[in-house]
Design a protein around this motif. Structure first.
Motif, PDB file in Angstrom:
ATOM      1  N   ARG A   6       0.842  -1.213   0.000  1.00 51.00           N
ATOM      2  CA  ARG A   6       0.000   0.000   0.000  1.00 51.00           C
ATOM      3  C   ARG A   6       0.874   1.260   0.000  1.00 51.00           C
ATOM      4  NH1 ARG A   6      -3.355  -1.412   5.242  1.00 51.00           N
ATOM      5  NH2 ARG A   6      -1.179  -1.748   5.798  1.00 51.00           N
ATOM      6  N   HIS A   7       1.988   1.202   0.767  1.00 55.68           N
ATOM      7  CA  HIS A   7       2.897   2.345   0.788  1.00 55.68           C
ATOM      8  C   HIS A   7       3.627   2.488  -0.542  1.00 55.68           C
ATOM      9  CE1 HIS A   7       3.131   1.885   5.455  1.00 55.68           C
ATOM     10  NE2 HIS A   7       2.017   2.486   5.048  1.00 55.68           N
ATOM     11  N   VAL A   8       4.059   1.341  -1.083  1.00 59.07           N
ATOM     12  CA  VAL A   8       4.732   1.357  -2.382  1.00 59.07           C
ATOM     13  C   VAL A   8       3.800   1.973  -3.428  1.00 59.07           C
ATOM     14  CG1 VAL A   8       5.565  -0.117  -4.265  1.00 59.07           C
ATOM     15  CG2 VAL A   8       6.276  -0.580  -1.897  1.00 59.07           C
ATOM     16  N   ARG A   9       2.549   1.533  -3.415  1.00 60.02           N
ATOM     17  CA  ARG A   9       1.588   2.030  -4.408  1.00 60.02           C
ATOM     18  C   ARG A   9       1.375   3.531  -4.255  1.00 60.02           C
ATOM     19  NH1 ARG A   9      -3.061  -1.596  -4.356  1.00 60.02           N
ATOM     20  NH2 ARG A   9      -3.500  -0.748  -2.307  1.00 60.02           N
ATOM     21  N   GLN A  10       1.309   4.009  -3.016  1.00 60.27           N
ATOM     22  CA  GLN A  10       1.065   5.435  -2.790  1.00 60.27           C
ATOM     23  C   GLN A  10       2.200   6.287  -3.374  1.00 60.27           C
ATOM     24  OE1 GLN A  10       0.029   8.204   1.068  1.00 60.27           O
ATOM     25  NE2 GLN A  10       0.028   6.014   1.385  1.00 60.27           N
ATOM     26  N   VAL A  11       3.438   5.867  -3.119  1.00 63.15           N
ATOM     27  CA  VAL A  11       4.587   6.612  -3.633  1.00 63.15           C
ATOM     28  C   VAL A  11       4.655   6.492  -5.150  1.00 63.15           C
ATOM     29  CG1 VAL A  11       7.135   6.655  -3.704  1.00 63.15           C
ATOM     30  CG2 VAL A  11       5.935   6.445  -1.505  1.00 63.15           C
ATOM     31  N   PHE A  12       4.491   5.271  -5.655  1.00 62.37           N
ATOM     32  CA  PHE A  12       4.658   5.041  -7.088  1.00 62.37           C
ATOM     33  C   PHE A  12       3.565   5.734  -7.898  1.00 62.37           C
ATOM     34  CE2 PHE A  12       4.356   2.278 -10.942  1.00 62.37           C
ATOM     35  CZ  PHE A  12       5.600   2.597 -11.466  1.00 62.37           C
ATOM     36  N   ARG A  13       2.338   5.643  -7.413  1.00 65.18           N
ATOM     37  CA  ARG A  13       1.228   6.251  -8.172  1.00 65.18           C
ATOM     38  C   ARG A  13       1.432   7.763  -8.297  1.00 65.18           C
ATOM     39  NH1 ARG A  13      -4.302   4.357  -5.993  1.00 65.18           N
ATOM     40  NH2 ARG A  13      -3.649   5.582  -4.198  1.00 65.18           N
ATOM     41  N   LYS A  14       1.895   8.402  -7.216  1.00 71.20           N
ATOM     42  CA  LYS A  14       2.098   9.855  -7.262  1.00 71.20           C
ATOM     43  C   LYS A  14       3.265  10.226  -8.190  1.00 71.20           C
ATOM     44  CE  LYS A  14      -0.192  10.975  -2.941  1.00 71.20           C
ATOM     45  NZ  LYS A  14      -0.110  11.546  -1.592  1.00 71.20           N
ATOM     46  N   ALA A  15       4.312   9.400  -8.184  1.00 74.88           N
ATOM     47  CA  ALA A  15       5.446   9.669  -9.086  1.00 74.88           C
ATOM     48  C   ALA A  15       5.011   9.509 -10.545  1.00 74.88           C
ATOM     49  CB  ALA A  15       6.611   8.724  -8.769  1.00 74.88           C
ATOM     50  N   VAL A  16       4.243   8.453 -10.822  1.00 77.41           N
ATOM     51  CA  VAL A  16       3.772   8.220 -12.193  1.00 77.41           C
ATOM     52  C   VAL A  16       2.854   9.365 -12.634  1.00 77.41           C
ATOM     53  CG1 VAL A  16       2.327   6.740 -13.656  1.00 77.41           C
ATOM     54  CG2 VAL A  16       4.031   5.709 -12.134  1.00 77.41           C
ATOM     55  N   ALA A  17       1.964   9.799 -11.748  1.00 77.58           N
ATOM     56  CA  ALA A  17       1.038  10.880 -12.107  1.00 77.58           C
ATOM     57  C   ALA A  17       1.800  12.163 -12.439  1.00 77.58           C
ATOM     58  CB  ALA A  17       0.049  11.131 -10.964  1.00 77.58           C
ATOM     59  N   ALA A  18       2.878  12.446 -11.688  1.00 77.72           N
ATOM     60  CA  ALA A  18       3.666  13.662 -11.946  1.00 77.72           C
ATOM     61  C   ALA A  18       4.374  13.579 -13.303  1.00 77.72           C
ATOM     62  CB  ALA A  18       4.689  13.869 -10.824  1.00 77.72           C
ATOM     63  N   VAL A  19       4.962  12.421 -13.611  1.00 78.24           N
ATOM     64  CA  VAL A  19       5.663  12.262 -14.895  1.00 78.24           C
ATOM     65  C   VAL A  19       4.650  12.280 -16.045  1.00 78.24           C
ATOM     66  CG1 VAL A  19       7.159  10.751 -16.264  1.00 78.24           C
ATOM     67  CG2 VAL A  19       7.585  11.029 -13.809  1.00 78.24           C
ATOM     68  N   HIS A  20       3.489  11.674 -15.827  1.00 70.94           N
ATOM     69  CA  HIS A  20       2.417  11.678 -16.836  1.00 70.94           C
ATOM     70  C   HIS A  20       2.032  13.125 -17.184  1.00 70.94           C
ATOM     71  CE1 HIS A  20      -1.995  11.024 -17.961  1.00 70.94           C
ATOM     72  NE2 HIS A  20      -1.327  10.345 -18.861  1.00 70.94           N
ATOM     73  N   HIS A  21       1.917  13.965 -16.167  1.00 72.20           N
ATOM     74  CA  HIS A  21       1.597  15.384 -16.374  1.00 72.20           C
ATOM     75  C   HIS A  21       2.719  16.085 -17.151  1.00 72.20           C
ATOM     76  CE1 HIS A  21       0.042  19.420 -15.294  1.00 72.20           C
ATOM     77  NE2 HIS A  21       1.317  19.737 -15.232  1.00 72.20           N
ATOM     78  N   LEU A  22       3.956  15.800 -16.766  1.00 71.93           N
ATOM     79  CA  LEU A  22       5.108  16.393 -17.447  1.00 71.93           C
ATOM     80  C   LEU A  22       5.063  16.057 -18.944  1.00 71.93           C
ATOM     81  CD1 LEU A  22       7.828  17.913 -16.733  1.00 71.93           C
ATOM     82  CD2 LEU A  22       8.883  15.654 -16.622  1.00 71.93           C
ATOM     83  N   HIS A  23       4.729  14.801 -19.252  1.00 74.19           N
ATOM     84  CA  HIS A  23       4.631  14.357 -20.648  1.00 74.19           C
ATOM     85  C   HIS A  23       3.467  15.045 -21.369  1.00 74.19           C
ATOM     86  CE1 HIS A  23       6.772  10.191 -19.890  1.00 74.19           C
ATOM     87  NE2 HIS A  23       7.541  11.231 -19.624  1.00 74.19           N
ATOM     88  N   ARG A  24       2.293  14.956 -20.739  1.00 73.18           N
ATOM     89  CA  ARG A  24       1.061  15.332 -21.444  1.00 73.18           C
ATOM     90  C   ARG A  24       0.918  16.849 -21.567  1.00 73.18           C
ATOM     91  NH1 ARG A  24      -3.954  15.743 -19.257  1.00 73.18           N
ATOM     92  NH2 ARG A  24      -2.946  15.345 -17.268  1.00 73.18           N
TER      93      ARG A  24
END
Length: 464
Positions: free
Chosen positions: A264-282
């Motif tokens: 659950r902790h891994v998912r919380q950190v990873f999901r937020k990192a992915v969302a930030a990079v996704h925004h940077l891309h899009r």
């Protein structure tokens, strides 16, 4: 700690320092308003103290003699460069007078990061900041109107409301003097390694930088306390906690039998990192170019949530959450004219996708340009592997490829022609199968077969 500097080459990171990027690290975070970069978050009167004294050449010469005596104990070139840079900045950059420097967080071959706060004492709430001091190339020392480095140009763009995202490190101000560029950002992250060290230990003399600022007739003592706010440090703290609680329940057990990090902790950190990079891309049409554990900062926050069992209670029930910032845009590339950005290399060996490994391995004179977005997806997959398996861990084929590239021998690592990276033997059998599915999708050998970040974010495990 904070997040701008990456190669604190002297620092406890034992892996993949490439010497190009820096990550700023911080220890105490604060909520940031995405202030415009043109002004720091200070009152309009930026420097609320007396006009600086005019310093004579003779007194500066004496100061420099004293400085070189205090530097005599140091032989490491990066350490000396960092000490000189901080002293020079405080003495010569009037812009810096808006801040008080508290400590040095980290340094590498291309700069040093310090933690500080606004020097306006009338503010009850001192806003902590990180200040990244980036060295100018030797041929540009003495010039005051150089184009800002790409990293500063990009982070200024991201400070614009049209491009801002809570998961990308926020910047407030940037300027230059004749030796350095300066970038002021939020100080973000918790000090995850403090749980492993006794905070009462006095600083050794080599951890202190004491110097006199003649413009303000003040003496500064700055502690060198390398940052540990990134995913790498967070993973160490998680692993330490897991091993300790496992040993309490099972005295005498081998530490490696301790459970994996809480998914659950891994998912919380990873999901937020992915969302930030996704925004940077899009939104910014920008590839980060150096996704790795050191460039993702983690901070513990307490957030109110309704307590379903006691709806009548007036005060909220608090629970701990993890917040994340992706930082260090020193390798980022923005696509021109609406085209997708392309990369010819990736920031760090262990995170480099196969399409950028092959061109180098075959000694091509011009390395093939690869899709920057797909390269970031691959590097995020490697980040997920480390989050699940422990700090600094990477699939063995990538470790072998990084080692082969660093050696003089002609040995090379063969990647399969297509399909997922061969990681089956590296993945801990306790990792949930749906996690393995994401890992494989993100590390497909061919970029056109690799999952998109939209697909990653929509995966049931990510939505959890």
């Amino acid at each position: 700690m904070l997040a701008l500097l990456n190669p604190h080459d002297h620092h406890h990171h034992h892996h993949h320092h490439d010497g190009h990027s820096m990550s700023i690290r911080a220890d105490s975070g604060y909520a940031s308003s995405n202030a415009a970069l043109s002004t720091p978050p200070a009152s309009p009167d930026r420097r609320p103290f007396a006009r600086p004294k005019i310093v004579s050449a003779e007194s500066l010469r004496l100061l420099e003699l004293a400085d070189s005596a205090s530097d005599a104990a140091f032989t490491d070139a990066n350490t000396l460069k960092a000490r000189r840079a901080v002293r020079y900045a405080v003495r010569h950059s009037a812009h810096l007078d808006a801040f008080r420097i508290d400590r040095i967080l980290g340094y590498g071959s291309n700069g040093v990061v310090v933690a500080g706060h606004l020097a306006d004492d009338s503010k009850q709430q001192q806003q902590p900041v990180a200040i990244k001091i980036i060295y100018k190339a030797a041929q540009h020392v003495g010039e005051q109107n150089q184009p800002m480095p790409r990293e500063i140009q990009l982070i200024k763009l991201l400070a614009d409301e049209a491009y801002a995202h809570q998961g990308l490190l926020h910047a407030f101000d940037a300027w230059q003097d004749d030796r350095h560029f300066y970038l002021v950002t939020e100080l973000f992250g918790s000090d995850w390694l403090s749980v492993l060290f006794d905070p009462a230990t006095p600083a050794a003399p080599e951890d202190l930088l004491v110097f006199f600022n003649p413009r303000r007739s003040t003496t500064h003592t700055v502690r060198v306390s390398p940052g540990s706010a990134d995913v790498w440090a967070w993973s160490i703290a998680q692993r330490h906690h897991n091993e300790q609680s496992h040993l309490r329940r099972h005295p005498g057990a081998a530490p490696e039998t301790a459970p994996l990090p809480d998914p659950r902790h891994v998912r919380q950190v990873f999901r937020k990192a992915v969302a930030a990079v996704h925004h940077l891309h899009r939104v910014a049409n920008t590839a980060h170019g150096d996704i790795k554990e050191e460039n993702v900062l983690v901070q513990s926050v307490t957030v109110p949530c309704a307590d379903p069992d006691h709806a009548d209670r007036p005060q909220p029930h608090w629970h701990h959450a993890l917040d994340v910032r992706v930082c260090d845009f020193g390798h980022a590339v923005r696509g021109a004219d609406g085209k997708r950005p392309t990369l010819t290399s990736y920031g760090t060996a262990h995170s480099t996708p196969p399409e950028l490994q092959d061109s180098r391995r075959q000694g091509a004179s011009t390395p093939a340009a690869a899709d920057g977005f797909a390269a970031d997806v691959f590097a995020l997959g490697v980040l997920l592997f480390a989050l699940l398996h422990g700090p600094g861990r990477a699939p063995s084929i990538l470790e072998a490829a990084a080692a082969a590239r660093g050696s003089s021998s002609s040995s090379s690592v063969r990647f399969p022609a297509s399909g997922p990276l061969p990681i089956a033997d590296d993945v801990d059998p306790r990792v949930p199968p749906e996690c393995v599915e994401i890992l494989e999708g993100m590390t497909m050998v061919r970029p056109e077969q690799r999952w998109t970040l939209d697909r990653v974010l929509e995966h049931p495990w990510m939505r959890g």
